[in-house]
Design an enzyme around this catalytic site. Structure first.
Site, PDB file in Angstrom:
ATOM      1  N   GLY A 125       0.812  -1.214   0.000  1.00 12.35           N
ATOM      2  CA  GLY A 125       0.000   0.000   0.000  1.00 12.35           C
ATOM      3  C   GLY A 125       0.844   1.261   0.000  1.00 12.35           C
ATOM      4  O   GLY A 125       0.394   2.320   0.420  1.00 12.35           O
ATOM      5  N   LEU A 126       2.085   1.150  -0.495  1.00 16.32           N
ATOM      6  CA  LEU A 126       2.994   2.304  -0.488  1.00 16.32           C
ATOM      7  C   LEU A 126       3.259   2.788  -1.911  1.00 16.32           C
ATOM      8  O   LEU A 126       4.228   3.496  -2.166  1.00 16.32           O
ATOM      9  CB  LEU A 126       4.300   1.938   0.222  1.00 16.32           C
ATOM     10  CG  LEU A 126       4.100   1.435   1.661  1.00 16.32           C
ATOM     11  CD1 LEU A 126       5.428   1.005   2.277  1.00 16.32           C
ATOM     12  CD2 LEU A 126       3.445   2.515   2.530  1.00 16.32           C
ATOM     13  N   SER A 127       2.409   2.385  -2.833  1.00 18.35           N
ATOM     14  CA  SER A 127       2.447   2.874  -4.210  1.00 18.35           C
ATOM     15  C   SER A 127       3.726   2.549  -4.954  1.00 18.35           C
ATOM     16  O   SER A 127       4.289   3.388  -5.656  1.00 18.35           O
ATOM     17  CB  SER A 127       2.211   4.386  -4.253  1.00 18.35           C
ATOM     18  OG  SER A 127       0.937   4.669  -3.803  1.00 18.35           O
ATOM     19  N   SER A 128       4.160   1.291  -4.815  1.00 23.83           N
ATOM     20  CA  SER A 128       5.324   0.897  -5.610  1.00 23.83           C
ATOM     21  C   SER A 128       4.969   0.966  -7.098  1.00 23.83           C
ATOM     22  O   SER A 128       5.833   1.284  -7.924  1.00 23.83           O
ATOM     23  CB  SER A 128       5.788  -0.504  -5.231  1.00 23.83           C
ATOM     24  OG  SER A 128       4.744  -1.428  -5.409  1.00 23.83           O
ATOM     25  N   SER A 129       3.712   0.713  -7.448  1.00 22.02           N
ATOM     26  CA  SER A 129       3.377   0.753  -8.883  1.00 22.02           C
ATOM     27  C   SER A 129       3.361   2.182  -9.410  1.00 22.02           C
ATOM     28  O   SER A 129       3.826   2.426 -10.527  1.00 22.02           O
ATOM     29  CB  SER A 129       2.074   0.029  -9.186  1.00 22.02           C
ATOM     30  OG  SER A 129       1.126   0.250  -8.200  1.00 22.02           O
ATOM     31  N   ASP A 178      -1.380   9.097  -5.817  1.00 26.03           N
ATOM     32  CA  ASP A 178      -0.085   8.431  -5.681  1.00 26.03           C
ATOM     33  C   ASP A 178       0.957   9.036  -6.634  1.00 26.03           C
ATOM     34  O   ASP A 178       2.095   9.304  -6.241  1.00 26.03           O
ATOM     35  CB  ASP A 178      -0.228   6.931  -5.965  1.00 26.03           C
ATOM     36  CG  ASP A 178      -1.308   6.293  -5.107  1.00 26.03           C
ATOM     37  OD1 ASP A 178      -1.675   6.887  -4.086  1.00 26.03           O
ATOM     38  OD2 ASP A 178      -1.795   5.213  -5.481  1.00 26.03           O
TER      39      ASP A 178
HETATM   40  C1  GLA Z   1      -4.977   3.793  -3.991  1.00 25.92           C
HETATM   41  C2  GLA Z   1      -5.208   4.617  -5.240  1.00 25.92           C
HETATM   42  C3  GLA Z   1      -5.290   6.115  -4.902  1.00 25.92           C
HETATM   43  C4  GLA Z   1      -6.280   6.372  -3.781  1.00 25.92           C
HETATM   44  C5  GLA Z   1      -6.048   5.421  -2.623  1.00 25.92           C
HETATM   45  C6  GLA Z   1      -7.102   5.530  -1.562  1.00 25.92           C
HETATM   46  O1  GLA Z   1      -3.726   4.078  -3.454  1.00 25.92           O
HETATM   47  O2  GLA Z   1      -4.161   4.406  -6.149  1.00 25.92           O
HETATM   48  O3  GLA Z   1      -5.609   6.859  -6.046  1.00 25.92           O
HETATM   49  O4  GLA Z   1      -7.599   6.290  -4.255  1.00 25.92           O
HETATM   50  O5  GLA Z   1      -5.997   4.061  -3.042  1.00 25.92           O
HETATM   51  O6  GLA Z   1      -7.042   6.775  -0.969  1.00 25.92           O
END
Ligand code: GLA
Length: 403
Positions: A125-129, A178
């Site tokens: 959930g740390l936006s590696s993508s 993100d």
């Molecule tokens: C993911 C999505 C974001 C956002 C979050 C929830 O990270 O990529 O755009 O919607 O979930 O806040």
């Protein structure tokens, strides 16, 4: 941050030459504002020190060739001409999607060899993508000289292009948070982003200066249905906005307006969004007010947000709830799940001297339930994506690879 040396070595071993440059794009944590971005609301994320590094060299043919330290042995080759959604799957869909989205936006996309390394855990959930998308966007813009990596307007455009790759090429209906955090974050700051106007404000955010600390706890849990549930939440929010006669839930500022929603599920979903938008503005206000220590109040807001995500939006998961409970019992100022939900990480705000007791309490709670031990990470508000200094330039290092 993963250094350039390892990725340059990966580049050399897989492509047999010297890279033209090395780029870095960070992952993100989110201080406040979850599932508000696609409702045109407010978010307050920050860029992490951890992220993706990419070493790249231009190729003279029209091919994108990718390898990753996290996918040993895999070399993915993508033909740029005729590239279309659905042609590339798995991890390579993110960089390929960026090449496609850049070309769709009218930019000249060069062929390239790209070697990728990461120190941001995938699925946490740390936006590696998003970091992978943003690193690729900087690589391709940098190699082509498109000039998109410079001023803020260019960065905003790159964020939109990276999001388009995720939405329309990979097929994940995410918002803009993100990619914005990765491309616009600043050290010692959180990024207040208005997802309707796309206006950004850098909010000073330095917990250490007030004796506080951020703990990022990867619960290592990934539950089924993640993608489907995210899309379903999004559809529920859109339906609630339609029923209330507003373009998006952002237009509502008073939870009293939600009484008009007769469906209790839609009312709870909308209540989360409206109250989380308010919490974003409250946290940003506390951080900028300069009067007294803002962290006890921010901690309370974090915990309120978790309860809202758990009970109203229903995107939390057992390991996150147990983490929040254990952290609060051990003296954390506040804690909440971050990201889309159904797995990933918890952000806890603690006083310096509570950091160890909180870690021990969370680790103990996991051990008692025989869950895989959680991973504790540093969460320091850090700088956005950028080109790194290259150890060996093409001129010094000889011929370029793959051209
Ligand atoms: C993911 C999505 C974001 C956002 C979050 C929830 O990270 O990529 O755009 O919607 O979930 O806040």
């Amino acid at each position: 941050m993963t250094g350039p040396a390892a990725v340059l070595e990966l580049f050399r071993s897989r492509f047999g030459g010297t890279a033209d440059g090395v780029w870095f794009a960070p992952g993100r944590a989110n201080l406040m504002g979850e599932h508000t971005d696609y409702n045109e609301g407010f978010v307050l994320p920050f860029a992490l020190g951890q992220g993706i590094v990419a070493a790249a060299a231009q190729r003279s043919d029209r091919r994108l060739v990718l390898c990753s330290a996290q996918e040993p042995g895999s070399l993915v080759e993508v033909a740029l001409d005729g590239l279309a959604p659905g042609q590339v799957t798995g991890w390579a869909a993110y960089p390929a999607g960026v090449a496609w989205a850049l070309a769709s936006a009218g930019y000249e996309v060069p062929g390239a060899c790209v070697a990728i390394d990461s120190d941001v855990p995938a699925g946490a959930g740390l936006s590696s993508s998003a970091a992978l998308e943003c690193a690729t966007a900087l690589v391709l813009a940098g190699l082509s000289g498109a000039g998109l990596a410079g001023p803020a307007a260019g960065r905003r455009e790159l964020a939109a292009i990276a999001r388009r790759a995720e939405n329309d090429f990979v097929g994940v209906p995410s918002g803009i948070m993100d990619q914005s955090a990765s491309l616009l974050g600043r050290r010692g700051h959180a990024l207040l982003l208005d997802c309707r106007s796309l206006e950004t404000t850098q909010v000073p955010f330095d917990p250490a200066a007030s004796g506080a600390r951020l703990l990022l706890i990867n619960t290592r849990a990934r539950h089924e249905l993640t993608a489907g549930q995210y899309g379903r939440r999004r559809a529920e929010c859109e339906q609630a906005a339609r029923l209330l006669g507003v373009p998006s839930l952002r237009y509502l500022t008073d939870v009293g307006d939600l009484r008009r929603l007769t469906d209790p599920v839609l009312r709870r979903r909308a209540r989360h969004v409206v109250t989380d938008d308010q919490r974003v503005l409250e946290v940003a206000g506390l951080l900028t007010s300069g009067s007294g220590d803002p962290y006890p109040a921010i901690g309370r807001l974090l915990t309120q947000a978790h309860l809202s995500l758990r009970d109203d939006f229903e995107v939390s998961w057992p390991e996150a709830d147990a983490t929040v409970d254990a952290a609060l019992a051990a003296g954390a100022l506040g804690a909440r799940m971050i990201g889309g939900g159904f797995g990933g990480s918890v952000l806890a705000l603690v006083r310096q001297d509570a950091a160890e007791p909180v870690r021990a309490a969370v680790a103990g709670a996991f051990a008692r339930r025989s869950w895989t031990a959680p991973e504790f990470l540093e969460a320091a508000p850090s700088d956005s994506a950028r080109r790194l200094g290259l150890l060996m330039s093409r001129r010094e290092g000889g011929s370029s690879a793959g051209t």
